[in-house]
Enzyme design. Structure first.
Site, PDB file in Angstrom:
ATOM      1  N   ASP A 128       0.848  -1.197   0.000  1.00 45.23           N
ATOM      2  CA  ASP A 128       0.000   0.000   0.000  1.00 45.23           C
ATOM      3  C   ASP A 128       0.887   1.254   0.000  1.00 45.23           C
ATOM      4  O   ASP A 128       1.765   1.367  -0.830  1.00 45.23           O
ATOM      5  CB  ASP A 128      -0.962  -0.069   1.196  1.00 45.23           C
ATOM      6  CG  ASP A 128      -1.988   1.045   1.224  1.00 45.23           C
ATOM      7  OD1 ASP A 128      -2.942   0.985   0.434  1.00 45.23           O
ATOM      8  OD2 ASP A 128      -1.835   1.974   2.028  1.00 45.23           O
ATOM      9  N   TYR A 139      -2.163  11.464   1.998  1.00 41.85           N
ATOM     10  CA  TYR A 139      -3.020  11.759   0.849  1.00 41.85           C
ATOM     11  C   TYR A 139      -2.988  13.245   0.518  1.00 41.85           C
ATOM     12  O   TYR A 139      -2.969  13.632  -0.657  1.00 41.85           O
ATOM     13  CB  TYR A 139      -4.450  11.304   1.137  1.00 41.85           C
ATOM     14  CG  TYR A 139      -4.578   9.814   1.258  1.00 41.85           C
ATOM     15  CD1 TYR A 139      -4.808   9.017   0.142  1.00 41.85           C
ATOM     16  CD2 TYR A 139      -4.454   9.174   2.496  1.00 41.85           C
ATOM     17  CE1 TYR A 139      -4.912   7.639   0.239  1.00 41.85           C
ATOM     18  CE2 TYR A 139      -4.561   7.796   2.611  1.00 41.85           C
ATOM     19  CZ  TYR A 139      -4.785   7.038   1.481  1.00 41.85           C
ATOM     20  OH  TYR A 139      -4.868   5.669   1.578  1.00 41.85           O
ATOM     21  N   HIS A 161      -7.093  -6.417  -1.230  1.00 40.07           N
ATOM     22  CA  HIS A 161      -6.015  -5.485  -0.908  1.00 40.07           C
ATOM     23  C   HIS A 161      -5.278  -5.915   0.355  1.00 40.07           C
ATOM     24  O   HIS A 161      -4.099  -5.602   0.532  1.00 40.07           O
ATOM     25  CB  HIS A 161      -6.603  -4.079  -0.721  1.00 40.07           C
ATOM     26  CG  HIS A 161      -5.575  -3.019  -0.488  1.00 40.07           C
ATOM     27  ND1 HIS A 161      -4.746  -2.562  -1.485  1.00 40.07           N
ATOM     28  CD2 HIS A 161      -5.228  -2.329   0.639  1.00 40.07           C
ATOM     29  CE1 HIS A 161      -3.946  -1.622  -0.998  1.00 40.07           C
ATOM     30  NE2 HIS A 161      -4.216  -1.474   0.281  1.00 40.07           N
TER      31      HIS A 161
END
Length: 310
Positions: A111, A224, A291
């Protein structure tokens, strides 16, 4: 190839590395310093404990180390969004390797950890003996998909939501309901791996405040906010990739990519063309993996990692 049949290595945590750049990173480890270094790098919204099964396994043969990235759990959590630019995270890991007394290591990353370590391998190929990536797209391929693929833009729309003010408060509301949903999906019942002690550990990690008393989740969400990688927001033009030279994104280290193909945010199409950017590539697809395949199938992941070791 079978995993070793000896007892799992003892995992030690509450260890801290004070880096030359001023960052203080918490890390867990298993095995003895002096053995080959195997560095495990987590993503969002995780912390070192995501690699519990890997530390127990690889501490038998390596010095296995799993840090909390800056902004997570017990590591330093700068307040400034700019402190979470990818170059700073890369610098943390390079300095951590050196503080631990090494000049080279094998890196396993997932990730956001994978996003950082693709860049690390590009910038510091001499430091990376082998690279193992789990469900983290190559930066050029991801940038291209975010700019031009409507399906990827839709799948990554959550990134723009996380960039907004107040995202951390929303994630923590109702006892971390949204954050848990990120890990467990839409099912009414949480998966077997996310129960009991594991759930309690994650909640404790998500509750660690920032250095300045800021919200515990701000550091993680700032990845982010600081990243140039996100889909165009409504009314925003897609980024112009014509100035990027694809040749500058070629990874010159032997690389194993493991991809859970049921990843809803990072579809399997993201590995199409990966060989153009990673000449020494081995790709292992796990059709039923999500994921979170590291948690779902830890023994299988361990076998694949061991098969990639020098």
């Amino acid at each position: 190839m079978e995993t070793l049949m000896t007892a799992p290595a003892v995992i030690h945590h509450l260890q801290f590395a004070n880096l030359p750049n001023g960052m203080r990173l918490h890390y867990a480890s298993a095995g003895e310093s002096g053995k080959p270094l195997l560095l495990f790098v987590h993503g969002f919204p995780e912390f070192w404990y995501a690699w519990e099964h890997q530390l127990a396994e690889f501490g038998q043969t390596h010095f296995a180390v799993a840090p909390d990235l800056r902004g997570f759990n017990l590591s330093g959590k700068p307040a400034d969004v700019e402190a979470y630019r990818p170059r700073h995270i890369v610098e943390d890991l390079v300095q951590l390797v050196r503080v631990l007394g090494y000049t080279r290591c094998v890196i396993v990353a997932h990730d956001w950890g994978g996003a950082v370590c693709w860049n690390l391998a590009l910038q510091y190929p001499d430091l990376v003996e082998r690279l193992v990536i789990v469900n983290a797209p190559h930066p050029y391929l991801f940038a291209r998909a975010l700019a031009a693929d409507p399906a990827q833009q839709k799948a990554s729309a959550y990134m723009n939501w996380l960039r907004k003010p107040g995202a951390e408060q929303a994630l923590a509301a109702s006892d971390f309901a949204l954050l848990e949903k990120m890990l467990t999906g839409e099912a009414d019942q949480a998966p077997a791996w996310f129960g009991g002690e594991t759930r309690a550990r994650y909640r404790a990690a998500w509750s660690q405040p920032g250095d300045d008393g800021s919200h515990a989740l701000t550091g993680g969400v700032n990845y982010y906010r600081a990243s140039p990688m996100h889909p165009p927001a409504p009314g925003e033009a897609a980024p112009d990739l014509s100035r990027l030279d694809p040749a500058a994104f070629v990874v010159r280290v032997p690389t194993l990519v493991i991809w859970g193909e049921q990843d809803r945010a990072l579809p399997k199409s993201l590995v199409d063309g990966l060989g153009d950017f990673v000449p020494d590539l081995r790709l292992e697809r796990i059709p039923e993996g999500s994921h979170w395949v590291v948690h779902e199938q830890p023994e299988r992941i361990n076998l694949l990692i061991r098969s990639a070791l020098p």
